[in-house]
Design an enzyme around this catalytic site. Structure first.
Site, PDB file in Angstrom:
ATOM      1  N   MET A   1      38.808  42.465  37.115  1.00  0.00           N
ATOM      2  CA  MET A   1      38.416  43.604  37.958  1.00  0.00           C
ATOM      3  C   MET A   1      38.156  43.200  39.422  1.00  0.00           C
ATOM      4  O   MET A   1      38.015  42.021  39.725  1.00  0.00           O
ATOM      5  CB  MET A   1      37.132  44.231  37.396  1.00  0.00           C
ATOM      6  N   HIS A   2      38.070  44.197  40.264  1.00  0.00           N
ATOM      7  CA  HIS A   2      37.507  44.132  41.639  1.00  0.00           C
ATOM      8  C   HIS A   2      38.320  43.331  42.671  1.00  0.00           C
ATOM      9  O   HIS A   2      38.040  43.423  43.860  1.00  0.00           O
ATOM     10  CB  HIS A   2      36.090  43.530  41.645  1.00  0.00           C
TER      11      HIS A   2
ATOM     12  N   ASP B   1      39.615  44.957  32.742  1.00  0.00           N
ATOM     13  CA  ASP B   1      39.614  44.129  31.517  1.00  0.00           C
ATOM     14  C   ASP B   1      38.442  44.415  30.591  1.00  0.00           C
ATOM     15  O   ASP B   1      38.572  44.345  29.365  1.00  0.00           O
ATOM     16  CB  ASP B   1      39.727  42.628  31.823  1.00  0.00           C
TER      17      ASP B   1
HETATM   18  O1  LIG Z   1      33.740  41.047  37.599  1.00  0.00           O
HETATM   19  C1  LIG Z   1      33.896  41.298  36.412  1.00  0.00           C
HETATM   20  C2  LIG Z   1      33.426  42.573  35.844  1.00  0.00           C
HETATM   21  O2  LIG Z   1      32.677  43.347  36.745  1.00  0.00           O
HETATM   22  C3  LIG Z   1      34.604  40.294  35.551  1.00  0.00           C
HETATM   23  O3  LIG Z   1      34.331  40.519  34.193  1.00  0.00           O
HETATM   24  C4  LIG Z   1      36.077  40.288  35.826  1.00  0.00           C
HETATM   25  O4  LIG Z   1      36.615  41.506  35.351  1.00  0.00           O
HETATM   26  C5  LIG Z   1      36.780  39.049  35.280  1.00  0.00           C
HETATM   27  O5  LIG Z   1      36.925  38.971  33.927  1.00  0.00           O
HETATM   28  P1  LIG Z   1      37.405  37.689  33.079  1.00  0.00           P
HETATM   29  O6  LIG Z   1      38.527  37.032  33.780  1.00  0.00           O
HETATM   30  O7  LIG Z   1      36.213  36.841  32.887  1.00  0.00           O
HETATM   31  O8  LIG Z   1      37.823  38.327  31.776  1.00  0.00           O
END
Ligand SMILES: O=C(CO)[C@@H](O)[C@H](O)COP(=O)(O)O
Ligand SMILES: Nc1ncnc2c1ncn2[C@@H]1O[C@H](COP(=O)(O)OP(=O)(O)O)[C@@H](O)[C@H]1O
Length: 501
Positions: A82-83, A240
């Site tokens: 995300m983000h 995700d």
């Molecule tokens: O910043 C967040 C949720 O706000 C993280 O959960 C990212 O979405 C990355 O996820 P992974 O690579 O650890 O699955």
């Protein structure tokens, strides 16, 4: 083989692509890793081209190594880290490396958002401005790289960029759009107030779509490169954690998800859009239309373990290193680790806090350190779970997903620290399965994602808490909780020292 969908899980350490048939069975999976660049403390970037190459290679391997028939691939969808900010120019070219979710350079921009919008910001977005989100990253580029900002025509998130390269269509789904903190969650539109007050031209925001919406067909160029058929249909996809919750069957308030990927996430399905955690937890649109979830994020969960392995056990394979923790004891022989090695997001929003090992003794062995790392990550999850407990949540079961759920020992540690049964999935890849479920529902294989979940979500072993371990961990947790307040000042001073260096 028969008809399949592909679930593309664009993670931070790797992309994993699952081929899933109509019974929800994973018939093949491939993964391709890529690098993370950390040019300065607090910076975290990736090259969007690496994601596209990784996805394409994984699909090629499904076809060449697993003999997937391209004509059987009816649909594709995505789960994306995300983000992360991907800035594009008017020709759709990437303007700079993507600034990721775990990049914490934007503390001044977060303060500026708070100064300009105050409480109105939480009212509009359901969230506090935190370093990881996309909006402060946009402001950072605007302030620090004006020549790049002048060329920006659109921004997207990681999986949206991959979808764009596969279909030629620019879009963002709602579950990821809430994570930009530019979306007005009540109206479901880009917030004019935020854009105007912070000087973000609204033309930079991409068109919005639902997770299950049809996003387009593959371009002939991409279909040729990956070896796919032009008849394959592409669907929006989800953040995700939303996709992970779909793949883990988090469809009601009695289950909580614990995800150990690069980050760590404790997530709860929310029926009520007005639930208020005052910005300590994130509040996001779900991949299910008109549904929501809340979550707390540990920035370095799996990342802490990977860092430990790279730094102190490069010669040992991952599984052996993790299993070595079984030689230590519950509570790691009195050693505690706090996983704040890239700062923290929840429950402590603090970009400058750093990790600690507390209680190092001359008798400690490497396996004690490994165990302390495994346990410290779960104590940080426990901090998040306690917020739900304080809000009176009545959840019974924790569903564990992500790379960390590969380890039976770590799953038992979760059950013992949470004091709740922990259930694993048959295949630990919740986000990839969630992405496949989005494609399956988009294609019309099922009437709804709820119906798809009944066929696709397969739970594995249940880990019950062991009473003696629960009691021991409650004791250690009392000490763990003192580490943040007592090391906060020291971490800030050391960070100032590093910055002055
Ligand atoms: O910043 C967040 C949720 O706000 C993280 O959960 C990212 O979405 C990355 O996820 P992974 O690579 O650890 O699955
Ligand atoms: N055998 C294992 N046992 C426990 N944890 C593991 C194992 N292999 C990998 N991991 C952890 O899983 C994490 C990666 O999980 P994954 O869900 O693939 O992350 P991402 O989606 O962020 O790329 C790694 O950071 C590592 O700490």
């Amino acid at each position: 083989m028969s008809a399949v969908v592909l679930g593309v899980d664009l993670g931070t350490s790797a992309v994993k692509v699952l081929a899933v048939d109509q019974s929800g069975t994973v018939v093949a999976e491939q993964s391709v890793g890529y690098d993370l660049q950390q040019p300065q403390p607090g910076y975290s970037e990736q090259r969007p081209e690496d994601w596209v190459t990784g996805v394409t290679q994984a699909i090629q391997q499904l076809i060449s190594n697993d003999h997937l028939n391209p004509d059987d691939v009816q649909g594709i969808s995505y789960s994306g880290q995300m983000h992360g900010l991907v800035l594009l120019d008017a020709a759709g070219q990437v303007l700079r490396p993507a600034i990721l979710w775990n990049d914490t350079r934007t503390t001044p921009q977060c303060h500026e958002i708070e100064r300009v919008l105050g409480d109105k910001f939480i009212e509009i977005t359901g969230n506090r401005p935190l370093e990881g989100f996309t909006l402060p990253k946009l402001l950072w580029v605007k302030e620090n790289e004006p020549e790049i900002w002048a060329k920006a025509a659109c921004f997207v998130l990681p999986k949206d960029y991959v979808r764009y390269r596969m279909t030629g269509q620019l879009a963002m789904d709602y579950s990821d759009a809430t994570g930009t903190v530019l979306l007005d969650v009540k109206t479901g539109q880009w917030s004019q107030t935020i854009c105007e007050q912070l000087g973000i031209p609204q033309r930079l925001c991409p068109p919005l779509m639902k997770s299950v919406d049809f996003a387009g067909n593959l371009t002939p160029k991409y279909a040729r490169a990956a070896g796919l058929s032009l008849t394959t249909k592409v669907y929006g996809g989800a953040a995700d954690n939303a996709a992970g919750a779909v793949g883990a069957g988090i469809l009601s308030e009695d289950k909580v998800m614990a995800s150990i990927g690069t980050s760590g996430v404790v997530l709860k399905y929310e029926d009520n859009p007005n639930t208020n955690y005052h910005g300590v937890l994130q509040f996001e649109d779900h991949a299910f239309p008109d549904k929501y979830y809340s979550m707390g994020v540990t920035l370095a969960a799996g990342y802490s373990l990977s860092w430990f392995k790279k730094t102190f056990a490069p010669d040992v394979d991952f599984k052996t290193m993790v299993e070595s923790a079984g030689q230590s004891t519950v509570g790691a022989n009195g050693l505690i680790f706090t996983p704040y090695i890239v700062g923290e997001r929840a429950p402590y929003a603090d970009a400058d806090i750093r990790g600690s090992f507390i209680g190092i003794d001359g008798t400690h062995q490497r396996y004690d350190f490994v165990r302390a790392v495994l346990e410290g990550i779960i104590f940080s999850f426990k901090d998040l779970m306690q917020i739900y407990e304080q809000h009176g949540s009545q959840f019974k079961t924790v569903v564990a997903i992500g790379g960390g759920a590969k380890s039976p020992l770590w799953l038992q540690i979760q059950a013992d620290i949470f004091n709740h049964p922990v259930v694993s999935l048959e295949n630990e890849q919740g986000p990839g399965m969630g992405a496949a479920m989005i494609a399956a529902t988009g294609l019309g294989w099922f009437d709804s994602m709820e119906a798809c979940a009944q066929t696709f979500v397969h739970y594995g072993k249940v880990y019950e808490p062991i009473a003696a371990h629960v009691a021991a961990y409650q004791q250690v947790d009392q000490v763990y909780r003192q580490v943040y307040p007592q090391t906060k000042g020291m971490s800030a001073a050391l960070m100032a020292y590093r910055r002055a260096d």
